[in-house]
Enzyme design. Structure first.
Site, PDB file in Angstrom:
ATOM      1  N   ASP A  90     -10.474  -8.445   8.440  1.00  0.00           N
ATOM      2  CA  ASP A  90     -11.902  -8.328   8.106  1.00  0.00           C
ATOM      3  C   ASP A  90     -12.576  -9.693   8.160  1.00  0.00           C
ATOM      4  OD1 ASP A  90     -11.911  -5.641   7.844  1.00  0.00           O
ATOM      5  OD2 ASP A  90     -12.583  -5.586   5.756  1.00  0.00           O
ATOM      6  N   ASP A  97      -2.540 -18.101   2.436  1.00  0.00           N
ATOM      7  CA  ASP A  97      -3.729 -18.761   1.880  1.00  0.00           C
ATOM      8  C   ASP A  97      -4.246 -19.829   2.849  1.00  0.00           C
ATOM      9  OD1 ASP A  97      -1.255 -19.833   1.297  1.00  0.00           O
ATOM     10  OD2 ASP A  97      -1.739 -20.466  -0.740  1.00  0.00           O
ATOM     11  N   ASP A 133      -4.904  -6.708   6.345  1.00  0.00           N
ATOM     12  CA  ASP A 133      -6.124  -5.994   5.984  1.00  0.00           C
ATOM     13  C   ASP A 133      -7.231  -7.006   5.677  1.00  0.00           C
ATOM     14  OD1 ASP A 133      -7.896  -4.079   5.186  1.00  0.00           O
ATOM     15  OD2 ASP A 133      -6.842  -3.524   3.344  1.00  0.00           O
ATOM     16  N   TYR A 177       0.824  -1.215   0.000  1.00  0.00           N
ATOM     17  CA  TYR A 177       0.000   0.000   0.000  1.00  0.00           C
ATOM     18  C   TYR A 177       0.858   1.265   0.000  1.00  0.00           C
ATOM     19  CZ  TYR A 177      -3.901  -3.085   1.374  1.00  0.00           C
ATOM     20  OH  TYR A 177      -4.844  -4.084   1.437  1.00  0.00           O
ATOM     21  N   LYS A 202       3.923 -15.335   2.743  1.00  0.00           N
ATOM     22  CA  LYS A 202       3.812 -16.107   1.501  1.00  0.00           C
ATOM     23  C   LYS A 202       5.239 -16.416   1.042  1.00  0.00           C
ATOM     24  CE  LYS A 202       1.230 -17.704  -1.902  1.00  0.00           C
ATOM     25  NZ  LYS A 202       0.415 -18.905  -1.724  1.00  0.00           N
TER      26      LYS A 202
END
Ligand code: NAD
Length: 361
Positions: A251, A223, A247, A142, A191
Site C-alpha cells: 500500500d 522497518d 500488505d 493473518y 524482521k
C-alpha cells in the site's frame, strides 16, 4: 500460441475497463499470430443478481479450466446490505482460494510522464521508480490461530505467526523467477533481528539463492524497507516478503506512484494459471460514464502475457504503447493535471489510442 482466458468483468466500471483490455489482447493476437479465446465468468454483485451467489461453483470451474484469469473489479453500494457470506468480495476470496494463489505481485512504477502525481520529491522520482512487491498471500499472522482470553483479571489477545519452510520456499521461488524476468535483483524483507519466523525466512531465501546464481539477493529489515521505499525507491527491483509486511509495504508503494487507476497486479500459485487485475475497486461513482482509466487493467493483461504465457515481447509491446500514449499527452480524468496542457479522453478513447500505438517490436 493458443491460450484460453477466463474473463470476469464484474461490477461498476469492471465491464468498461475489461472491454478495453480484451481489445488490446485481440490486437496482440493479430500482431503476433496468437489465438486467445475467452470465457465470461459471473462473479461479484452481477453473480448475486443472476445466481444468488457471488461465485457459483460452475463459474469457479470455468476459471480453473482456463490458462489464466482476467478480472475487472467487483462490489458496489447495491450489494452493501447483502449478508456476509454472500457479499461480492466473498467471491474474490473464494476465487483466490479455489485457484490456490499464494503470491500477490504488485508493481510500483512511476511513469515519467506522470511524475508530478507522486507525493515524493522530484529529485527522488527523477532517479526512476520501477519495482514489484511479491507478497505471501495465504500464510503468516493473518492465517494463524487467533484467540482472546481472560488472564490475571484482564483481556489478552493472541495472534499466532507461523511459517513453514515449504511455505517460504514456494513464495521465494516466485520472487526469484520474477526477478529473472526483470532486473535480476531481489530484496528479501523480514524482521530477523526479532522473529524466529523471519530467521527461517532469511535462511530459506539464502538457500534458494544458490539455485539462482544470476539473481542478486539482498536482505533488509522491514522497518528499514518502509523508510527506503520513500527515501530511495530506485534501489529496488523485486521485494519479496511475508503476508503482513507485504500488505503494509504494497500500500505504501502504490501511494508513491500517485495514481490508483494505473496499477496492475497478479496473483500466482503453483501452476502458470494466474489471476490478473487492477488494484482499484469497481468505482461505482463513475460507472457507465466512460470516465474510468482502463490502463491498470490493460497493464494487468500485459502482466498475464509476461508471467503466465512467457510472452515478454508482447508484454513490452503493450507497455510501450501505454508509454507512447502518455507521451502524446492523452489522459483520463484521474491522471489529468490542469497545468500541463494535456488532452482529456474517456475510457474507450484511451483504449483505442493504446491499440493505435501498438507496434510489433
Ligand atoms: P475504488 O478503488 O473503487 O474507488 C476509489 C476512488 O478511485 C473513486 O473515486 C474512484 O472513482 C477512483 N477510481 C478507482 N479506479 C479508477 C479508475 N480505473 N479510473 C478512474 N478512477 C478510478 O474504491 P472504493 O470506492 O473504496 O470501493 C468501491 C467498491 O469496489 C466497493 O464495493 C469495494 O468493496 C470494491 N472493491 C473491489 C475490489 C476488487 O474487486 N478487487 C478492490 C477494492 C474495492
Amino acid at each position: 500460441m493458443k491460450k484460453h482466458i477466463a474473463v470476469i468483468r464484474g461490477d461498476g466500471i469492471g465491464p468498461e475497463i475489461v472491454g478495453e483490455a480484451l481489445k488490446v489482447l485481440d490486437r496482440i493476437c493479430a500482431l503476433y499470430d496468437h489465438e486467445f479465446t475467452y470465457t465470461d465468468v459471473d462473479m461479484g454483485g452481477c453473480a448475486i443478481d443472476k445466481w444468488g451467489d457471488p461465485l457459483p461453483q460452475a463459474e469457479l470451474s470455468k476459471c480453473l479450466d482456463s490458462d489464466s484469469v482476467l478480472l475487472g473489479a467487483v462490489g458496489g453500494p447495491k450489494w452493501n446490505d447483502v449478508p456476509g457470506p454472500m457479499r461480492p468480495e466473498k467471491g474474490l476470496l473464494r476465487l483466490r482460494a479455489g485457484m490456490g494463489v499464494y503470491s500477490n505481485n504488485r508493481p510500483a512504477k512511476i511513469w515519467p510522464q506522470l511524475a508530478g502525481a507522486s507525493p515524493l520529491k522530484q529529485s527522488i522520482v527523477d532517479k526512476g521508480i520501477d519495482f514489484i512487491i511479491v507478497r505471501e498471500l495465504i500464510g503468516g499472522i493473518y492465517f494463524g490461530a487467533h484467540n482472546t482470553i481472560e488472564e490475571d483479571g484482564e483481556t489478552v489477545a493472541i495472534d499466532e505467526l507461523r511459517y513453514s519452510e515449504q511455505e517460504i520456499e514456494r513464495i521465494g521461488r516466485i520472487g526469484f523467477e520474477t526477478a529473472r524476468k526483470r532486473g535480476k535483483k531481489i530484496c528479501s524483507v523480514e524482521k530477523s533481528n526479532v522473529l524466529d519466523s523471519s530467521r527461517l525466512w532469511k535462511s530459506v531465501m539464502h538457500r534458494l539463492a544458490e539455485e539462482y546464481p544470476d539473481v542478486e539477493l539482498s536482505d533488509m529489515l522491514v522497518d528499514n524497507c518502509a523508510m527506503q521505499i520513500v527515501k530511495n525507491p530506485s534501489q529496488f527491483d523485486v521485494v519479496v516478503t511475508e503476508n503482513m509486511f507485504g500488505d503494509i509495504l504494497s500500500d505504501e508503494a502504490s501511494m508513491i506512484t500517485g495514481s490508483i487507476g494505473m496499477i496492475p497486479s497478479s496473483s500466482l500459485g503453483a501452476d502458470s494459471c494466474g489471476l490478473y487485475e487492477p488494484i482499484h475497486g469497481s468505482a461505482p461513482d463513475i460507472a457507465g460514464m466512460d470516465l474510468a482509466n482502463p490502463i491498470g487493467t490493460i497493464l494487468s493483461a500485459a502482466m498475464m502475457l509476461r508471467y503466465s504465457f512467457d510472452m515478454a515481447v508482447e508484454a513490452d509491446c503493450i507497455e510501450n504503447a501505454v508509454s507512447a500514449v502518455l507521451d502524446q499527452g492523452y489522459r483520463t480524468a484521474d491522471i489529468l493535471s490542469s497545468d500541463t496542457g494535456c488532452i482529456k479522453v474517456g475510457c474507450r478513447e484511451m483504449g483505442r489510442l493504446i491499440i493505435e500505438n501498438m507496434k510489433r517490436e
